[in-house]
Design a protein around this motif. Structure first.
Motif, PDB file in Angstrom:
ATOM      1  N   LEU A  55      12.976  33.103  -7.641  1.00 58.57           N
ATOM      2  CA  LEU A  55      13.579  33.540  -6.377  1.00 58.57           C
ATOM      3  C   LEU A  55      13.340  35.032  -6.150  1.00 58.57           C
ATOM      4  O   LEU A  55      13.069  35.461  -5.029  1.00 58.57           O
ATOM      5  CB  LEU A  55      15.081  33.228  -6.377  1.00 58.57           C
ATOM      6  N   ALA A  56      13.426  35.829  -7.219  1.00 57.91           N
ATOM      7  CA  ALA A  56      13.165  37.266  -7.096  1.00 57.91           C
ATOM      8  C   ALA A  56      11.708  37.509  -6.694  1.00 57.91           C
ATOM      9  O   ALA A  56      11.411  38.362  -5.862  1.00 57.91           O
ATOM     10  CB  ALA A  56      13.480  37.977  -8.417  1.00 57.91           C
ATOM     11  N   LEU A  57      10.787  36.742  -7.288  1.00 54.18           N
ATOM     12  CA  LEU A  57       9.371  36.871  -6.907  1.00 54.18           C
ATOM     13  C   LEU A  57       9.167  36.497  -5.447  1.00 54.18           C
ATOM     14  O   LEU A  57       8.407  37.134  -4.721  1.00 54.18           O
ATOM     15  CB  LEU A  57       8.494  35.982  -7.791  1.00 54.18           C
TER      16      LEU A  57
ATOM     17  N   TYR B  27       7.699  38.884  -2.522  1.00 54.06           N
ATOM     18  CA  TYR B  27       6.559  38.499  -1.671  1.00 54.06           C
ATOM     19  C   TYR B  27       6.925  38.671  -0.197  1.00 54.06           C
ATOM     20  O   TYR B  27       6.144  39.209   0.588  1.00 54.06           O
ATOM     21  CB  TYR B  27       6.166  37.059  -1.976  1.00 54.06           C
ATOM     22  N   ALA B  28       8.122  38.248   0.189  1.00 55.02           N
ATOM     23  CA  ALA B  28       8.570  38.399   1.579  1.00 55.02           C
ATOM     24  C   ALA B  28       8.672  39.886   1.936  1.00 55.02           C
ATOM     25  O   ALA B  28       8.293  40.305   3.037  1.00 55.02           O
ATOM     26  CB  ALA B  28       9.916  37.704   1.787  1.00 55.02           C
ATOM     27  N   TYR B  29       9.170  40.682   1.006  1.00 57.91           N
ATOM     28  CA  TYR B  29       9.274  42.113   1.249  1.00 57.91           C
ATOM     29  C   TYR B  29       7.896  42.736   1.456  1.00 57.91           C
ATOM     30  O   TYR B  29       7.708  43.564   2.342  1.00 57.91           O
ATOM     31  CB  TYR B  29      10.002  42.797   0.077  1.00 57.91           C
TER      32      TYR B  29
ATOM     33  N   GLN C 151       6.737  41.921   4.868  1.00 60.94           N
ATOM     34  CA  GLN C 151       7.478  42.721   5.846  1.00 60.94           C
ATOM     35  C   GLN C 151       6.948  44.155   5.883  1.00 60.94           C
ATOM     36  O   GLN C 151       6.758  44.729   6.954  1.00 60.94           O
ATOM     37  CB  GLN C 151       8.967  42.705   5.478  1.00 60.94           C
ATOM     38  N   GLU C 152       6.653  44.740   4.711  1.00 64.04           N
ATOM     39  CA  GLU C 152       6.132  46.100   4.639  1.00 64.04           C
ATOM     40  C   GLU C 152       4.746  46.185   5.273  1.00 64.04           C
ATOM     41  O   GLU C 152       4.433  47.154   5.957  1.00 64.04           O
ATOM     42  CB  GLU C 152       6.070  46.586   3.177  1.00 64.04           C
ATOM     43  N   VAL C 153       3.919  45.166   5.048  1.00 62.46           N
ATOM     44  CA  VAL C 153       2.589  45.148   5.661  1.00 62.46           C
ATOM     45  C   VAL C 153       2.725  45.154   7.178  1.00 62.46           C
ATOM     46  O   VAL C 153       2.031  45.885   7.881  1.00 62.46           O
ATOM     47  CB  VAL C 153       1.770  43.925   5.171  1.00 62.46           C
ATOM     48  N   GLY C 154       3.639  44.373   7.727  1.00 61.49           N
ATOM     49  CA  GLY C 154       3.875  44.345   9.174  1.00 61.49           C
ATOM     50  C   GLY C 154       4.360  45.689   9.688  1.00 61.49           C
ATOM     51  O   GLY C 154       3.898  46.181  10.719  1.00 61.49           O
ATOM     52  N   ARG C 155       5.299  46.278   8.958  1.00 61.84           N
ATOM     53  CA  ARG C 155       5.827  47.569   9.374  1.00 61.84           C
ATOM     54  C   ARG C 155       4.747  48.644   9.325  1.00 61.84           C
ATOM     55  O   ARG C 155       4.609  49.454  10.245  1.00 61.84           O
ATOM     56  CB  ARG C 155       6.995  47.978   8.467  1.00 61.84           C
ATOM     57  N   LEU C 156       3.944  48.631   8.292  1.00 57.13           N
ATOM     58  CA  LEU C 156       2.878  49.613   8.168  1.00 57.13           C
ATOM     59  C   LEU C 156       1.811  49.410   9.240  1.00 57.13           C
ATOM     60  O   LEU C 156       1.238  50.378   9.740  1.00 57.13           O
ATOM     61  CB  LEU C 156       2.258  49.562   6.766  1.00 57.13           C
TER      62      LEU C 156
END
Length: 178
Positions: free
Chosen positions: A14-16, A20-22, A25-30
Motif C-alpha cells: 500500500l505504501a508503494l 507511485y500515485a504521488y 501527481q508530482e509529474v503532473g504538477r511539474l
C-alpha cells in the motif's frame, strides 16, 4: 506470525502504491509548472524583442537627428566663417553637439549592456528550465519503469510464504481431525 508478516507485506504494498500515485501527481504538477515557465519565457522573449525594436527605432531617430544637426551646423559654420564675429558661437554649438553625441553614445552603450545582461539572464533561465525538464523526464521514466503493485506481483513475491501457510493449515486440520 505469518498473518503479521502478511499484514506487513500488505502495508508495504500500500505504501508503494501511495508512492507511485504521488510520483504521478508530482509529474503532473511539474508539467504544469513547465507550461507556466514556457509562457513566462515566451512573454519575456516578446518583451525583449519589443524593447530591442524601441531601442533601434530610438537610436535611428537620434542618429538621423544628429546627422541633420551636424549638416545644419556645417552650413552655419560656412556662413559664420564668412562672418568673423560669429565664428566663436559656431564653435560653442559644435562643442555642444559633440557633447550631445557623446551623451547619446553613452546612452546607447548603456542600453546595449542592459540588453546583453537581459539576454544572458534569459539564457541562464532557459538552461535552468532545460535542466529541470531533463530531471522531470528522468523521474517520469523511473516511475513508468516501476510496475504498479497488484495481486499477481504480491502472490509472486510471497509464493513460498503462502504455500507454507497452506501446509500449516492443512497439518493443523489433520491434527484436529485425527
Amino acid at each position: 506470525m505469518v498473518l503479521c508478516e502478511l499484514k506487513q507485506q500488505l502495508d508495504e504494498l500500500l505504501a508503494l502504491s501511495d508512492g507511485y500515485a504521488y510520483c504521478n501527481q508530482e509529474v503532473g504538477r511539474l508539467a504544469c509548472v513547465q507550461g507556466q515557465q514556457e509562457a513566462e519565457l515566451t512573454a519575456l522573449h516578446t518583451s525583449i524583442e519589443a524593447q530591442n525594436q524601441k531601442l533601434l527605432a530610438s537610436t535611428l531617430a537620434r542618429v538621423q537627428k544628429e546627422g541633420a544637426i551636424r549638416k545644419g551646423l556645417e552650413q552655419h559654420q560656412q556662413k559664420l566663417v564668412a562672418q568673423d564675429g560669429q565664428a566663436e558661437v559656431l564653435k560653442q554649438q559644435l562643442a555642444a553637439s559633440n557633447l550631445a553625441r557623446e551623451s547619446l553614445s553613452t546612452t546607447v552603450t548603456t542600453a546595449l549592456k542592459k540588453l546583453a545582461l537581459a539576454t544572458s539572464t534569459q539564457a541562464q533561465r532557459v538552461d535552468s528550465v532545460e535542466e529541470r525538464l531533463a530531471s522531470l523526464v528522468e523521474r517520469q521514466r523511473e516511475c513508468e519503469v516501476q510496475p504498479p503493485p497488484g495481486w499477481a506481483t504480491y502472490l509472486e513475491r510471497n509464493a513460498v510464504s503462502l504455500v507454507a501457510l497452506a501446509v500449516a493449515v492443512f497439518t493443523l486440520g489433520l491434527n484436529l481431525l485425527g
